[in-house]
Design a protein around this motif. Structure first.
Motif, short mmCIF file in Angstrom:
data_model
loop_
_atom_site.label_atom_id
_atom_site.label_comp_id
_atom_site.label_asym_id
_atom_site.label_seq_id
_atom_site.Cartn_x
_atom_site.Cartn_y
_atom_site.Cartn_z
N LEU A 34 78.24 13.01 -75.14
CA LEU A 34 77.49 13.48 -76.09
C LEU A 34 78.77 13.10 -77.37
O LEU A 34 78.51 12.39 -78.94
CB LEU A 34 77.41 15.20 -76.38
N GLU A 35 80.21 13.71 -77.24
CA GLU A 35 80.83 13.58 -78.28
C GLU A 35 81.26 12.08 -78.06
O GLU A 35 81.91 12.01 -79.54
CB GLU A 35 82.22 14.39 -78.16
N TYR A 36 80.46 11.24 -77.73
CA TYR A 36 81.05 10.08 -77.95
C TYR A 36 79.99 9.08 -78.69
O TYR A 36 80.03 7.64 -79.18
CB TYR A 36 81.23 8.90 -76.56
N GLY A 37 79.45 9.63 -78.79
CA GLY A 37 77.80 9.36 -79.31
C GLY A 37 76.42 9.20 -78.25
O GLY A 37 75.69 7.98 -79.17
N SER A 38 76.03 9.11 -77.36
CA SER A 38 74.88 9.21 -76.56
C SER A 38 74.51 10.55 -76.74
O SER A 38 75.26 11.50 -76.65
CB SER A 38 76.05 8.84 -74.89
N PRO A 39 73.29 10.13 -77.15
CA PRO A 39 72.43 11.44 -77.43
C PRO A 39 71.92 12.08 -75.74
O PRO A 39 71.33 13.65 -76.07
CB PRO A 39 71.78 10.43 -78.55
N LYS A 40 72.32 11.21 -74.65
CA LYS A 40 71.74 12.06 -73.44
C LYS A 40 73.26 11.71 -72.46
O LYS A 40 73.91 10.76 -72.35
CB LYS A 40 70.60 11.16 -72.52
N LYS A 41 73.42 12.29 -71.44
CA LYS A 41 74.98 12.46 -70.67
C LYS A 41 73.78 11.62 -69.61
O LYS A 41 72.62 12.09 -69.04
CB LYS A 41 75.17 13.83 -70.03
N ILE A 99 73.28 2.61 -80.50
CA ILE A 99 72.53 3.18 -79.65
C ILE A 99 71.29 3.23 -79.41
O ILE A 99 70.18 3.30 -78.99
CB ILE A 99 73.64 4.31 -79.09
N MET A 100 70.81 4.35 -81.09
CA MET A 100 69.29 4.86 -80.58
C MET A 100 68.73 2.73 -81.69
O MET A 100 67.17 2.88 -81.03
CB MET A 100 69.23 5.76 -82.20
N ILE A 101 69.25 1.94 -82.33
CA ILE A 101 68.61 1.00 -82.71
C ILE A 101 68.49 0.19 -81.60
O ILE A 101 67.17 -0.41 -80.99
CB ILE A 101 69.47 -0.08 -83.40
#
Length: 314
Positions: free
Chosen positions: A256-263, A220-222
């Motif tokens: 957030l708990e699934y790896g997304s930095p934003k909802k 996601i960040m990459i």
């Protein structure tokens, strides 16, 4: 040799397979054993070497091709192999093409279909962004066609990233037809781009494992960084549009708990999350049911679905 997808409980296994993973472990009684994952083009299967020091078990390493003999058993609804003999295969004894899982759909056909959808994006900046990846960046195009969409959970095969992306894009097209509140250009662009970070998160086959950046940053960040870097090369790209595209990428896992930095904060981000989740879960079920073959019984608890699963009776 029988392919992994053709194996059934109670059978003997004898043939050459790719050792995708090998790790030592200890039983509750303190007895050493080895966990092995065998792979061919039809999938993977867990293996156990309960007597790693026996005469029939030769030395081999992960990513070696190994000639194995063993018994196919079942544990918690999944097939596994109790390996009795194993040796490293010699070059010429195996055909590498038999050991890499590949999408059953034509990769070039899928890519051209995706390009046809991309051509319908009318916003000039979003269209230019897509072109910079999918028409001009040869290294990216090669990786995107060949990479998997995951190490193990779903679409874990060559062409899996492309197949998953195309399915998500098609679901988003349906959402756009059904819900006029959605900005089609934004949603389709985000859907096409949502998993591009996996081209750098996961290594190519046969390893198909997390890279250092995959472990440290995640796809996601990459992906957001890759989009930012391309946009810097497009003169006049509106800042608000960049933020909206990147938000959809950052929020596409939904929680957030699934790896997304934003909802999700945009309707398009909500729609992308739903499409991504739908395709991931339906493909996971497809692969699970395919590996179960003709079995009609309950398949055991699955942590991804947090439920015991079986095929319907009809």
């Amino acid at each position: 040799m029988k392919f992994i997808g053709e194996l059934h409980e109670g059978e003997k296994i004898s043939g050459i397979y790719l050792c995708k993973h090998k790790q030592g472990a200890v039983t509750k009684n303190g007895k050493p054993y080895e966990n092995v994952i065998l792979q061919d083009k039809t999938g993977t299967i867990d293996g156990k070497i309960w007597e790693p020091n026996s005469l029939g078990i030769d030395e081999f390493e992960p990513l070696d091709y190994i000639d194995v003999v063993g018994d196919v058993t079942s544990f918690q609804g999944s097939l596994q192999v109790s390996i009795k003999r194993a040796r490293k295969a010699r070059e010429g004894e195996y055909e590498p093409g038999n050991y890499l899982p590949v999408s059953d759909k034509n990769i070039e056909t899928m890519y051209q279909e995706l390009m046809g959808i991309m051509a319908q994006v009318k916003n000039p900046y979003l269209h230019r962004l897509l072109q910079s990846f999918f028409q001009e960046d040869e290294g990216f195009i090669k990786a995107f066609k060949e990479n998997s969409a995951a190490k193990t959970v779903h679409h874990g095969f060559i062409g899996g990233l492309l197949e998953h992306t195309l399915s998500v894009v098609k679901l988003c097209q349906y959402y756009c037809r059904s819900y006029p509140i959605l900005n089609q250009d934004l949603l389709i662009t985000a859907a096409i781009l949502h998993d591009i970070g996996k081209t750098k998160e996961l290594s190519s086959f046969p390893k198909n494992d997390y890279t250092d950046d995959g472990q440290l940053l995640g796809h996601i960040m990459i992906g957001a960084e890759m989009i930012h870097d391309k946009i810097r090369e497009i003169p006049g790209f509106p800042e608000k549009q960049e933020s909206e595209v990147k938000h959809c990428i950052l929020a596409h896992h939904g929680e957030l708990e699934y790896g997304s930095p934003k909802k999700p904060a945009l309707a398009e981000a909500v729609a992308l999350n739903l499409a991504d989740n739908t395709d991931a879960k339906m493909e996971t079920l497809t692969e699970l049911f395919n590996s179960a073959g003709d079995q009609k019984d309950w398949l055991g608890y699955n942590r991804f679905f947090e439920s015991n699963l079986r095929k319907s009776s009809l």
